[in-house]
Design an enzyme around this catalytic site. Sequence first.
Site, PDB file in Angstrom:
ATOM      1  N   ASP A   1       1.106  -1.342   0.096  1.00 32.76           N
ATOM      2  CA  ASP A   1       0.255  -0.197   0.257  1.00 32.76           C
ATOM      3  C   ASP A   1       0.901   1.281   0.070  1.00 32.76           C
ATOM      4  OD1 ASP A   1      -2.209  -2.242   0.310  1.00 32.76           O
ATOM      5  OD2 ASP A   1      -2.653  -1.241   1.913  1.00 32.76           O
TER       6      ASP A   1
ATOM      7  N   ARG B   1       0.459  -9.510  -4.245  1.00 26.64           N
ATOM      8  CA  ARG B   1       1.297  -9.202  -2.880  1.00 26.64           C
ATOM      9  C   ARG B   1       2.228 -10.581  -3.125  1.00 26.64           C
ATOM     10  NH1 ARG B   1      -3.124  -8.302   2.143  1.00 26.64           N
ATOM     11  NH2 ARG B   1      -1.693 -10.819   2.236  1.00 26.64           N
TER      12      ARG B   1
HETATM   13  O1  F6P Z   1      -2.446  -4.173   4.134  1.00 26.13           O
HETATM   14  C1  F6P Z   1      -1.992  -3.803   2.895  1.00 26.13           C
HETATM   15  C2  F6P Z   1      -3.125  -4.860   2.496  1.00 26.13           C
HETATM   16  O2  F6P Z   1      -2.520  -6.067   1.242  1.00 26.13           O
HETATM   17  C3  F6P Z   1      -4.400  -3.974   2.137  1.00 26.13           C
HETATM   18  O3  F6P Z   1      -3.791  -2.983   0.649  1.00 26.13           O
HETATM   19  C4  F6P Z   1      -5.365  -4.800   1.652  1.00 26.13           C
HETATM   20  O4  F6P Z   1      -6.260  -4.559   1.786  1.00 26.13           O
HETATM   21  C5  F6P Z   1      -5.042  -6.545   2.690  1.00 26.13           C
HETATM   22  O5  F6P Z   1      -3.857  -5.963   2.796  1.00 26.13           O
HETATM   23  C6  F6P Z   1      -5.638  -7.395   2.408  1.00 26.13           C
HETATM   24  O6  F6P Z   1      -5.309  -7.851   3.598  1.00 26.13           O
HETATM   25  P1  F6P Z   1      -5.546  -9.539   4.105  1.00 26.13           P
HETATM   26  O7  F6P Z   1      -4.289 -10.664   3.001  1.00 26.13           O
HETATM   27  O8  F6P Z   1      -5.940 -10.088   5.204  1.00 26.13           O
HETATM   28  O9  F6P Z   1      -7.126  -9.651   3.472  1.00 26.13           O
END
Ligand code: F6P
Length: 339
Positions: free
Chosen positions: A127, A273
């Site tokens: 982010d 990610r």
């Molecule tokens: O904090 C980073 C992030 O990639 C956010 O953009 C997103 O809302 C969140 O993580 C998603 O998280 P999770 O993997 O817990 O669903």
Amino acid sequence: MRIGILTGGGDCPGLNAVIRAVVRTAEDPCGDNVIGYRHGWQGVVEGDSIELTGASTHAILSTGGTILGTSRYHPDDHEGAADQVLDTLARDKVSTLLVVGGDGTLGAARSLAERGVRIVGIPKTIDNDVPGTDRCVGFDTALWIATEAVDRIHTTAESHDRLIVIEVMGHRAGWLAVGAGIAGGAHAILTPEDPFDIEEVAAVLRHRHQRESFSIVVVAEGAVPVEGTLDFAPVEGPTGSIVAGTIGERVRSELAQRTGFETRLVVLGHVQRGGPPTPTDRLLATRLGVRAVEAVHDSASGVMAALNGDGIILIPLTEASGIKPVNAELLHVARMLLG
Ligand code: F6P
């Protein structure tokens, strides 16, 4: 000297590059040893750790994720957990704990630093919203992935004469949306920083379709409408993350109804990610890792290693608190390219 390290919050590409740099700098030539706590703060509270050595961290520079695992566990939310952190670190004889995280993980680091835990932070999150650093580990890779997605959507949107909405991550800041939107040539970019008027967006796209047959709208998952223009409330999951696809689907259906164009929604989600870090992320991760260990050797604590222009500096952890919004100039550029 014994140095501890944890990775907390959402994972991102470049975390393993940080771990590798820390271990290599600490071990050789300093002769320190490094203990890694598993699954973020939870591992410190539960005493779940592994010894990290050059041998156990070789060949991880280019790998995604984190060999330590991660979680969104925060000691502040669990009674007695902060005391457990102090106990574990004393038992493991850890002099300083390196905390690699975003807002939530570094927030816990700040409260533990107030209780006397020696901490050096390292900012990471796709982010890119940690204040005090010009960029966070993981952002460059995610930006690359999201931009490539916008490029790819271009050809299919154009072939089918469609309006395609692409939702990217970024629940409180629109760095990814603005970055990938501008770099990928989107026709509208919606962010948390600049609330949108859906009718204004629809009007711009209707106008565009007088000369072009397709459009791409990039929406940050945390984008919000101007108050009173749309009845919409963001939906959050159990850990406070936004439920993927919520705003994207709403924007898609509103634009379909208001323009009459054929629409589709693409939610990029966790693809952003995953996978290997870009060279830029490997470089940043390595520089921050080396600087963090040097900070420990200089007896620094309550600080975060941060990118500042061309250099890596140490800033007080307190300055890394909150969310760094997209700057006005980038938002202006995004607005100039509407339609
Ligand atoms: O904090 C980073 C992030 O990639 C956010 O953009 C997103 O809302 C969140 O993580 C998603 O998280 P999770 O993997 O817990 O669903």
